[in-house]
Design an enzyme around this catalytic site. Structure first.
Site, PDB file in Angstrom:
ATOM      1  CG  HIS A  39       7.571 -26.903 -25.533  1.00  0.00           C
ATOM      2  ND1 HIS A  39       8.377 -25.968 -26.144  1.00  0.00           N
ATOM      3  CD2 HIS A  39       8.124 -27.111 -24.313  1.00  0.00           C
ATOM      4  CE1 HIS A  39       9.373 -25.643 -25.336  1.00  0.00           C
ATOM      5  NE2 HIS A  39       9.237 -26.318 -24.220  1.00  0.00           N
ATOM      6  CG  ASP A  67       7.665 -24.400 -29.086  1.00  0.00           C
ATOM      7  OD1 ASP A  67       6.603 -24.602 -28.475  1.00  0.00           O
ATOM      8  OD2 ASP A  67       8.777 -24.740 -28.641  1.00  0.00           O
ATOM      9  CB  SER A  98      10.564 -23.988 -22.274  1.00  0.00           C
ATOM     10  OG  SER A  98      11.517 -24.913 -22.720  1.00  0.00           O
TER      11      SER A  98
END
Length: 338
Positions: free
Chosen positions: A75, A106, A191
């Site tokens: 993402h 992901d 992230s």
């Protein structure tokens, strides 16, 4: 499908949660492997494929692994048209591009553009490549999350402990996956950054947190074993990536005594009732089968298996993390027989 070999498969190994005395984990040299990823992306509109949204700038984290690759979250680089990579301690940004994109877990791999690759790798030549942990971290084991979250542009290190190991459902196109829950601060920008265990290995990749107002300190990490399986699925060809398998059946818990009686399931049998089966599995599994074991691991009436010790997890974890070519053994109760 192969026949049931019988017996329980060995449970996951529980590592020691203690770190070497006096050691700094991870070492400052490992900090150099962590990179800031600045991304410009354009979101396409599925219902109007001839249009697209305005350019959006965002940032995330990544870290250098073997074969001159940078690991991050899918993402972070989704719909990217420009990626700039800045390693910790360097004032220079380097152009990068997506090498492998795995939306099902992901995860993604980024590589440096050929025109600046030599300069980039010379900049991080003193940084040792990180190693993935061989097993899941123990509950209450100390972990440290590294990345470039909101609040500044320099490396941020937060510390916490492993709160639980569980499986959660991700936003499509991702699917249910095994996760490590930690209480170390995970914020936007973290992230894709590494989370180190108490021995200096990468326990996993930080990827999200629970943002509900009724919760606190719930951050999620994609475990190293999922990362390793993702790397195995990448293949040798850069354009080739094999999606992780989905659960090929639907099932219902067998905790209701009336349901058990209706399907004539003896009390000593535990498992889940199959309500539909993918066509390619119809020769091995049938609707109304009671799925008792997968690869020798006993399934409880609510669909859980033992992960390690007394920790439980949903049985679909065994299927979701299968590698290419791995065999699967199903044990079922059908027509009064195993």
């Amino acid at each position: 499908m192969t026949p049931d070999p019988g017996g329980e498969a060995p449970l996951a190994r529980i590592p020691s949660p203690t770190a070497p005395s006096g050691a700094m984990i991870p070492s400052p040299l490992h900090w150099r492997t962590v990179c800031l990823l600045e991304v410009v992306s354009i979101q396409w509109i599925p219902l109007c494929p001839w249009t697209r949204t305005q350019q959006v700038s965002s940032s995330g984290s990544g870290f250098i692994i073997s074969q001159n690759r940078i690991m991050t979250n899918a993402h972070v680089v989704a719909n990217a048209i420009d990626i700039r990579v800045r390693p910790h301690g360097s004032p220079r940004r380097f152009a990068g591009k997506v090498r492998t994109y795995g939306p099902d877990v992901d995860l993604a791999l980024v590589e440096i553009e050929d025109s600046v690759a030599e300069d980039f790798w010379a900049t991080v030549a003193d940084a040792p490549r990180v190693e993935l942990a061989e097993s899941l971290p123990a509950l209450q084991e100390t972990v440290r999350a590294l990345g470039f979250p909101t609040g500044g542009r320099t490396l941020c290190i937060t510390e916490g402990v492993v709160s639980r190991v569980d499986s959660i459902e991700l936003t499509p196109p991702a699917d249910t996956t095994l996760v490590i829950q930690i209480d170390a601060a995970i914020n936007p920008g973290n992230s894709g950054g590494p989370v180190f265990d108490s021995r200096g290995y990468v326990a996993g990749v930080a990827f999200c947190k629970d943002v509900r107002s009724s919760t606190d300190n719930i951050g999620y990490v994609i475990p190293a074993e999922v990362v390793r399986t993702f790397l195995d699925r990448c293949g040798k060809a850069r354009e080739c990536y094999t999606l992780s398998p989905s659960v090929p059946y639907r099932w219902h818990k067998l905790e209701n005594q009336s349901l058990r009686a209706a399907h004539k399931v003896p009390h000593e049998i535990s498992g889940v009732l199959l309500t539909s089966v993918a066509p390619f599995l119809e020769g091995a599994l049938k609707v109304s089968d009671v799925l008792m074991k997968i690869d020798g691991r006993t399934i409880s009436d609510d669909g859980q298996i033992e992960l390690r010790g007394h920790e439980l997890i949903q049985h679909r974890y065994l299927l979701r993390n299968k590698g290419i070519g791995d065999k699967t053994t199903f044990t079922v109760f059908r027509d009064g027989q195993k």
